[in-house]
Write a protein that holds these residues in place. Structure first.
Motif, mmCIF file in Angstrom:
data_model
loop_
_atom_site.group_PDB
_atom_site.id
_atom_site.type_symbol
_atom_site.label_atom_id
_atom_site.label_comp_id
_atom_site.label_asym_id
_atom_site.label_seq_id
_atom_site.Cartn_x
_atom_site.Cartn_y
_atom_site.Cartn_z
ATOM 1 N N GLY A 222 0.827 -1.251 -0.057
ATOM 2 C CA GLY A 222 0.169 -0.069 0.265
ATOM 3 C C GLY A 222 0.888 1.197 0.022
ATOM 4 N N GLY A 223 0.156 2.480 0.085
ATOM 5 C CA GLY A 223 0.890 3.659 0.274
ATOM 6 C C GLY A 223 1.535 4.005 -1.073
ATOM 7 N N GLN A 224 2.361 4.784 -1.075
ATOM 8 C CA GLN A 224 2.943 5.279 -2.256
ATOM 9 C C GLN A 224 4.355 4.315 -2.670
ATOM 10 O OE1 GLN A 224 3.922 9.548 -2.606
ATOM 11 N NE2 GLN A 224 2.900 9.896 -0.663
ATOM 12 N N VAL A 225 4.357 3.239 -2.035
ATOM 13 C CA VAL A 225 5.474 2.525 -2.379
ATOM 14 C C VAL A 225 5.041 1.399 -3.331
ATOM 15 C CG1 VAL A 225 7.184 0.901 -1.509
ATOM 16 C CG2 VAL A 225 6.807 2.896 -0.225
ATOM 17 N N GLY A 226 4.051 0.852 -3.224
ATOM 18 C CA GLY A 226 3.501 -0.283 -3.778
ATOM 19 C C GLY A 226 3.137 -1.768 -3.062
ATOM 20 N N ASP A 227 3.344 -2.704 -3.537
ATOM 21 C CA ASP A 227 3.274 -4.035 -2.787
ATOM 22 C C ASP A 227 4.416 -4.915 -3.356
ATOM 23 O OD1 ASP A 227 0.368 -3.663 -1.821
ATOM 24 O OD2 ASP A 227 -0.308 -3.793 -3.690
ATOM 25 N N VAL A 228 5.397 -4.919 -2.298
ATOM 26 C CA VAL A 228 6.778 -5.167 -2.679
ATOM 27 C C VAL A 228 7.237 -6.261 -1.366
ATOM 28 C CG1 VAL A 228 9.367 -4.693 -2.777
ATOM 29 C CG2 VAL A 228 7.515 -3.160 -3.761
ATOM 30 N N SER A 229 7.777 -7.481 -1.972
ATOM 31 C CA SER A 229 8.297 -8.191 -0.896
ATOM 32 C C SER A 229 9.733 -8.841 -1.262
ATOM 33 C CB SER A 229 7.307 -9.582 -0.628
ATOM 34 O OG SER A 229 7.254 -10.335 -2.013
ATOM 35 N N ALA A 230 10.388 -8.956 -0.311
ATOM 36 C CA ALA A 230 11.988 -9.114 -0.671
ATOM 37 C C ALA A 230 12.384 -10.212 0.419
ATOM 38 C CB ALA A 230 12.787 -8.018 -0.766
ATOM 39 N N ALA A 231 13.363 -10.893 0.110
ATOM 40 C CA ALA A 231 14.013 -11.872 1.014
ATOM 41 C C ALA A 231 15.375 -12.279 0.436
ATOM 42 C CB ALA A 231 13.255 -13.367 0.869
ATOM 43 N N LEU A 232 16.146 -12.067 1.669
ATOM 44 C CA LEU A 232 17.601 -12.300 1.518
ATOM 45 C C LEU A 232 18.184 -13.296 2.145
ATOM 46 C CD1 LEU A 232 20.200 -10.898 0.079
ATOM 47 C CD2 LEU A 232 20.409 -9.811 2.475
ATOM 48 N N ALA A 233 18.599 -14.684 1.509
ATOM 49 C CA ALA A 233 18.902 -15.863 2.275
ATOM 50 C C ALA A 233 20.461 -16.081 2.220
ATOM 51 C CB ALA A 233 17.966 -16.822 1.614
#
Length: 260
Positions: A222-233
């Protein structure tokens, strides 16, 4: 003699196993984070994978930017100051990059089949390997940050990462603190709270036995960023790594490069 010693050895092994099994688990999330990063900073090598999904928004135009299919995978050799990664940007641009002895080698489909070499003059703030080395000197600063108003650290239920038991710590940073941090570093073009009105939450996973940082995950919706998911393994801790420069006949000199 062996028959006499065998019962004693069995008893000793049992006592050691009991001591190991009864070692108290950590319960303070801030202690888990600081000790986990200390253990991670002492690693000599590891494998890393970053995956990004969703869509981002351009704050100036409001247009959406697809991110699905974005990934970076590779190996880092801290002892030898080398790294090698493959990358894909939203499935549109892919390639390989290596950093060896202050030189970068880049290969992408857009530039042809060969590698382009650039000599790098990194600054202290832009050298990724130097930044990892400086992690050892930043642990105290991190502890101070975790104690600031606006940071909430919680230990959640035990998780599994890399087929091993892990501590799961959620760190939530308030929008007010995000703005304060941005002001401290002179970033005033746009307040982070305008992009992240609910603040920022990070899920951190640390190996329960070794305390190595194994995974970092973030979801923004939401908001002005969008819908983002990130994962660092992170995996393959301290396993042997071989990173070589490409064959000379496949390399074109690209000149010098100073990272900002």
């Amino acid at each position: 003699m062996l028959r006499r010693l065998l019962p004693l050895l069995v008893l000793l092994a049992g006592m050691l196993a009991a001591c190991a099994a009864s070692a108290p688990a950590l319960t303070d999330p801030k202690e888990i984070i600081s000790k986990g990063l200390e253990a991670t900073a002492n690693l000599k090598s590891f494998h890393v994978e970053l995956t990004v999904d969703g869509t981002a928004k351009d704050p100036s135009s409001g247009s959406t930017i697809p991110l699905s299919g974005t990934s970076i995978k590779g190996d880092v050799d801290l002892g030898a100051k080398k790294l090698a990664v493959t990358f894909s940007l939203a499935g549109a641009i892919s390639g390989e990059a290596r950093l060896i002895d202050n030189a970068t080698y880049l290969k992408t489909a857009l530039a042809g089949p060969g590698w382009v070499k650039s000599d790098v003059t990194p600054t202290a703030s832009s050298d990724p390997l130097a930044a990892l080395d400086d992690l050892k000197a930043s642990i105290d600063q991190l502890r101070s940050f975790l104690d600031r108003d606006g940071v909430d650290s919680r230990l959640l239920d035990q998780a599994t990462c890399n087929d091993r038991a892990c501590y799961h710590v959620k760190v939530t940073i308030s929008p007010e603190l995000l703005d304060a941090v941005a002001a401290d570093v002179g970033q005033s073009s746009m307040a982070p709270s305008a992009l992240l009105p609910d603040g920022l939450s990070l899920d951190l996973f640390f190996d329960r036995e070794k305390l190595y940082l194994s995974r970092v995950a973030v979801d923004v919706s939401g908001g002005q960023v969008g819908d983002v998911s990130a994962a660092l393994a992170f995996t393959k801790f301290d396993q042997p790594v071989t990173i070589d420069a490409p064959p000379p006949d496949q390399v074109t000199e690209g000149g010098g490069l100073t990272l900002p």
